[in-house]
Write an enzyme that holds these catalytic residues in place. Structure first.
Site, mmCIF file in Angstrom:
data_model
loop_
_atom_site.group_PDB
_atom_site.id
_atom_site.type_symbol
_atom_site.label_atom_id
_atom_site.label_comp_id
_atom_site.label_asym_id
_atom_site.label_seq_id
_atom_site.Cartn_x
_atom_site.Cartn_y
_atom_site.Cartn_z
ATOM 1 N N ASP A 72 17.562 94.426 -6.210
ATOM 2 C CA ASP A 72 18.947 94.855 -6.059
ATOM 3 C C ASP A 72 19.302 95.773 -7.228
ATOM 4 O O ASP A 72 18.729 95.652 -8.317
ATOM 5 C CB ASP A 72 19.851 93.622 -6.052
ATOM 6 C CG ASP A 72 21.325 93.989 -5.984
ATOM 7 O OD1 ASP A 72 21.697 94.759 -5.096
ATOM 8 O OD2 ASP A 72 22.090 93.502 -6.838
ATOM 9 N N ASP B 243 21.639 89.120 -7.463
ATOM 10 C CA ASP B 243 22.602 88.301 -8.194
ATOM 11 C C ASP B 243 23.820 87.902 -7.367
ATOM 12 O O ASP B 243 24.591 87.051 -7.782
ATOM 13 C CB ASP B 243 23.077 89.038 -9.453
ATOM 14 C CG ASP B 243 23.833 90.323 -9.121
ATOM 15 O OD1 ASP B 243 23.680 90.818 -7.993
ATOM 16 O OD2 ASP B 243 24.561 90.825 -9.996
ATOM 17 N N ASP C 271 22.782 89.036 -1.649
ATOM 18 C CA ASP C 271 21.332 88.991 -1.871
ATOM 19 C C ASP C 271 20.712 87.660 -1.432
ATOM 20 O O ASP C 271 19.487 87.562 -1.303
ATOM 21 C CB ASP C 271 21.014 89.193 -3.361
ATOM 22 C CG ASP C 271 21.551 90.498 -3.897
ATOM 23 O OD1 ASP C 271 21.392 91.515 -3.197
ATOM 24 O OD2 ASP C 271 22.132 90.508 -4.998
ATOM 25 N N ASP D 202 -11.750 63.252 -12.314
ATOM 26 C CA ASP D 202 -10.476 63.762 -11.805
ATOM 27 C C ASP D 202 -9.331 63.490 -12.779
ATOM 28 O O ASP D 202 -8.365 64.255 -12.844
ATOM 29 C CB ASP D 202 -10.155 63.135 -10.451
ATOM 30 C CG ASP D 202 -10.774 63.918 -9.298
ATOM 31 O OD1 ASP D 202 -11.287 65.021 -9.569
ATOM 32 O OD2 ASP D 202 -10.756 63.441 -8.158
#
Length: 907
Positions: free
Chosen positions: A293, A546, A550, A653
């Protein structure tokens, strides 16, 4: 008109519903329950069920603990879907002033209905989509959060005011046209809610796990069948097969990768970037397209004075002083322009001036005027306003020259403010205005924006600017930032409700892909742009923003980024939230994400290699090696005790989580999962380890025989229980050494490991070594080894590790030669980055030369974007609609004549 009656309002409320956003809600407890029946969870349940039937309680407890951990870790993700809508609802103003039945009063804004007569007053929010009623005065409305417009917009009678905007000046009556989910604001929320899909990293993990599961089930099933055919007790055979299956399935893969990404979240938080969706880190590493934007993201969302054009004897300081005198400088600024002007000079200089009269700004007149007295007693009038309005009053300059300057500024997207004064305040000279100058102002790019864009380009991320602002302003911003100037508008894009045929989709994708930016777009257009880019193969799309406008695109993109100062709606829809101004944090976040990606890739390679090693070893050991053929007292086939496999799984693991701290170097281009490379390299690493394990098993079984290798090197003959312990130690050590081979594409010593990984490896192999030395003092079924045999196993593992690493390097070279894998991918991407950088340099050079020669910016934009030459257009402007239609008619006649010529010639 007294508005609707209460009865009419009640009927319409029943028909259209409340003026609020609809929300899809799901119980968090249901979300948690669904996590326990995911594909990965079902595999663990199956293994745990068999362990419970066998009454193997320790193994059952371990599986249940892993199940709970895996399910709870992802539970938080389920709350994200409704957060954006909740933020949008919080932004709704609760009250509205309505006129019904001739009476004006305040009601809950949720009770408004289409047709209601509402009052739009200064400082109030627009409670629903409505149209300014005929005969009403214009009002100024701030739509920055909806459209990205930097300055308030003047709405005249018949214009639409959108829900979610704010009235900043004026008062008028308006008629409600849409409420709730039918408003522009409501459709924005609906687009956010419409996004429901599995994240990219979840898909990757699911695909890898499913592939391993298929291999594991087939090979484990063959082993189980063989054991049963050979007469092994059914429960013992099933117990061994189940534990082998559980050991081979990467049950801890999600835990390890989640821990790795969680560490990355802390690193990003230190860089002023908050991650709201954990798996978005992996997508950020792969991002190669960033849609940004403009207002508040690339720019400062604050008007700043630029150049000052002066006329007559006035200088820049005088023009600015006269502009301040045409405002109430002793009071707080009333609008954006007053804020801009009064904030640009030291107002203490005006302390000796007096203001006798002041005419405030009127949207219909577009200027302010003041009667002032200077410190030396001179009286005169001063005004500031729209350049065209001011120019109509002045008589001291050539209007054509000034009009040309104003037109040039407009084409460049730069706004201007005219400033004029009279020669005095006497009634006879009130009309003799003199133009002092033009103040130009612009929402400038942030100081670090251009540098950030250049860095993003260098790291293989393309930038497209998307804004609701005017096209001319967008083109000028692109020029300043070094972006391309092919800026399209919403007229080039389909809106909501347009049926997308395959041909239209193909053309639309090509159009969007080739554009450098988009102007005058609304949320649905941003949504379409992001969606089209995401469908292009190999494209991972990021979106910064923002405002409320958007939010849908942020939610739809692969990685939504809310910049500093974003609205609640934008933050809730985003995956990454920046808390510091500017975009430089994005580049830092990309590099950190690529480091995290490499760590996860190293773990995935290691885990698949270990799975293949375990499965293949026991597959061939059970089918091909028969201990009873070496010693009649030994079993008919070789296998390790269940407890040994469990210990290997827990130690390796558990300690491999330290790979989250490994030292890595971020790549210069976006990352990507290469499944062929992953499985080929994993199979290579696991295959070498399998060969070494089978060879050691053969030597161990042969050790009691005369002239065996063990006897030739001075090692004692082994009992069967010691052979199992030796193989346990070999598998455990080679498993962890595989980590150091998997973490590099070159030799293992090319990149030093993190100290945490080194410490964890030392702990794991030390624990395995001590268990091998003192096994029969702690656990049953196997016998301890002496230190000389342990030393031999260590040397054997290290020697084969060097071989394993060398074969791995050769395999990577072969894949690179075949143009497969990450190295080839990064090479091709770097070539593309270099090619685009050269194209940008050539384009910027052409642009600079053309502007120096005086070519208008709009014409330059069309020429550089590949559009047809515009010499046919009237000089200095685009054609009007009648001119365009007339030109089309002329061209059609010419085309018809050409066709007749061709037909007559027989061509």
């Amino acid at each position: 008109d007294g508005g609707l009656t209460e009865a009419e309002a009640a009927a319409r409320l029943e028909r259209w519903g409340r003026n609020e956003l609809r929300e899809e809600r799901r119980s968090p407890w249901l979300a948690l329950l669904l996590n326990f029946v995911s594909p990965m969870a079902l595999m663990i349940w199956a293994a745990a069920g068999i362990e419970g039937a066998l009454r193997d309680w320790p193994d059952l407890a371990v599986l249940l603990a892993l199940q709970v951990l895996n399910s709870v870790v992802g539970w938080v993700e389920d709350f994200k879907a409704g957060n954006a809508v909740a933020a949008l609802q919080a932004a709704l103003r609760p009250e509205a002033q309505v006129t019904r039945g001739g009476r004006s009063y305040t009601i809950d804004a949720a009770l408004l209905v289409p047709g209601d007569l509402v009052t739009l007053s200064s400082g109030a929010a627009v409670p629903a989509d409505c149209v300014v009623r005929r005969g009403e005065k214009p009002v100024q409305v701030d739509q920055a959060a909806l459209t990205g417009e930097s300055l308030p917009v003047t709405l005249f009678e018949g214009d639409q005011a959108k829900m979610g905007s704010n009235v900043v000046l004026g008062e008028s009556l308006a008629v409600v046209t849409e409420t709730g989910a039918h408003t522009f604001f409501g459709k924005t929320a609906a687009m956010i809610q419409s996004v429901h899909e599995m994240g990219h990293f979840q898909k990757v993990i699911l695909q890898l796990t499913f592939g391993l599961l298929c291999i594991s089930i087939v090979m484990t099933g063959v082993c189980l069948a063989y054991l049963l055919v050979k007469g092994e007790h059914a429960l013992n055979a099933v117990a061994f097969a189940v534990v082998l299956l559980v050991s081979s399935i990467p049950i801890a893969m999600q835990v390890v990768t989640t821990s790795t990404m969680a560490l990355g979240c802390r690193q990003l938080a230190d860089e002023k970037a908050i991650v709201s969706r954990l798996t978005s880190i992996e997508e950020l590493a792969a991002m190669n397209m960033l849609c940004s934007d403009k207002t508040g993201t690339l720019t400062m969302n604050k008007m700043v004075l630029q150049e000052c054009y002066t006329y007559g004897s006035a200088d820049d300081a005088e023009v600015l002083r006269y502009a301040c005198l045409a405002a109430k400088w002793r009071e707080p600024p009333k609008d954006a322009l007053d804020t801009l002007v009064l904030g640009s000079m030291d107002l203490t200089e005006l302390a000796q001036w007096q203001q006798l009269d002041f005419t405030p700004f009127d949207p219909s007149k577009k200027f302010t005027e003041a009667h002032v007295v200077s410190p030396n007693g001179e009286e005169f009038l001063v005004m500031k306003g729209a350049p065209q309005v001011v120019l109509e009053r002045v008589a001291n300059i050539s209007k054509k020259e000034v009009e040309a300057q104003i037109a040039d500024l407009a084409r460049r997207g730069i706004r201007a403010l005219g400033v004029a004064r009279t020669a005095g305040a006497h009634p006879r000279i009130r009309g003799r205005w003199e133009l002092m100058g033009l103040l130009t102002f612009l929402d400038p790019p942030r100081p670090d924006t251009k540098e950030t864009i250049e860095k993003a380009h260098a790291f293989g991320v393309d930038i497209k600017m998307i804004t609701g602002d005017q096209q001319a302003i967008a083109i000028e911003t692109c020029r300043v930032l070094g972006l391309g100037m092919n800026v399209l508008t919403s007229d080039d894009l389909p809106g909501q409700g347009v049926e997308m045929t395959q041909g239209l989709k193909r053309d639309l994708m090509s159009l969007i892909e080739n554009a450098d930016g988009f102007a005058q777009v609304y949320p649905e257009h941003k949504f379409i742009i992001v969606e089209a880019l995401r469908k292009r193969k190999g494209t991972m799309v990021g979106m910064t923003g923002d405002g409320v406008n958007d939010a849908p695109a942020l939610k739809r993109s692969d990685i939504g980024i809310a910049v500093s100062g974003a609205t609640d709606a934008a933050r809730a829809a985003a995956d990454l939230i920046l808390t510091s101004e500017g975009l430089s944090t994005i580049v830092t976040a990309i590099l950190i994400a690529r480091q995290i990606f490499q760590r996860m890739r190293s773990y995935v390679l290691y885990r698949i290699a270990c799975t293949l090693q375990l499965l293949s070893f026991f597959f061939f050991a059970i089918l091909c090696f028969h201990p009873s053929s070496f010693d009649a007292d030994w079993p008919a086939y070789f296998k390790l005790p269940v407890v040994a496999l469990v210990v290997i799984t827990i130690l390796n693991d558990g300690c491999i989580i330290s790979i989250a701290y490994d030292h890595v170097t971020p790549s210069r281009t976006p990352e990507r999962w290469h499944y062929v490379e992953i499985f080929v390299v994993s199979a290579t690493l696991g295959g070498v380890a399998v060969v070494s394990s089978l060879l050691l098993l053969f030597w161990g079984l042969q050790s009691p025989h005369d002239n065996s290798l063990f006897q030739r090197v001075g090692l004692p003959a082994l009992h069967y229980e010691q052979i199992m312990t030796m193989i346990y130690l070999k598998v455990s050590i080679s498993d962890f050494l595989t980590v150091f081979a998997a973490r590099t594409t070159g030799p293992f010593f090319w990149r030093r490991p993190g100290w945490q990984l080194g410490l964890a490896a030392l702990f794991a192999v030390a624990a395995s070594t001590l268990l091998a030395r003192y096994w029969d003092l702690i656990l049953p079924e196997m016998q301890s080894l002496e230190w000389d045999l342990i030393g031999f196993v260590w040397l054997y593992c290290l020697a084969w590790f060097v071989i394993q690493d060398g074969v791995k390097v050769l395999m990577y070279l072969l894949l690179y030669w075949c143009n497969i894998g990450s190295a080839a991918h990064h090479r091709d991407q770097q070539r593309a980055v270099d090619r685009k950088a050269n194209q940008r340099q050539v384009r910027q050079k052409m642009m600079q030369e053309s502007l120096e020669q005086g070519e208008p910016l709009w014409r330059l934009s069309m020429r550089l974007s590949g559009m047809p030459p515009r010499e046919i257009l009237p000089e200095g402007a685009l054609p009007t609609v009648p001119e365009a239609l007339a030109r089309i008619a002329v061209l059609e006649k010419e085309l018809a004549q050409l066709k007749r010529v061709l037909a007559g010639s027989g061509t």
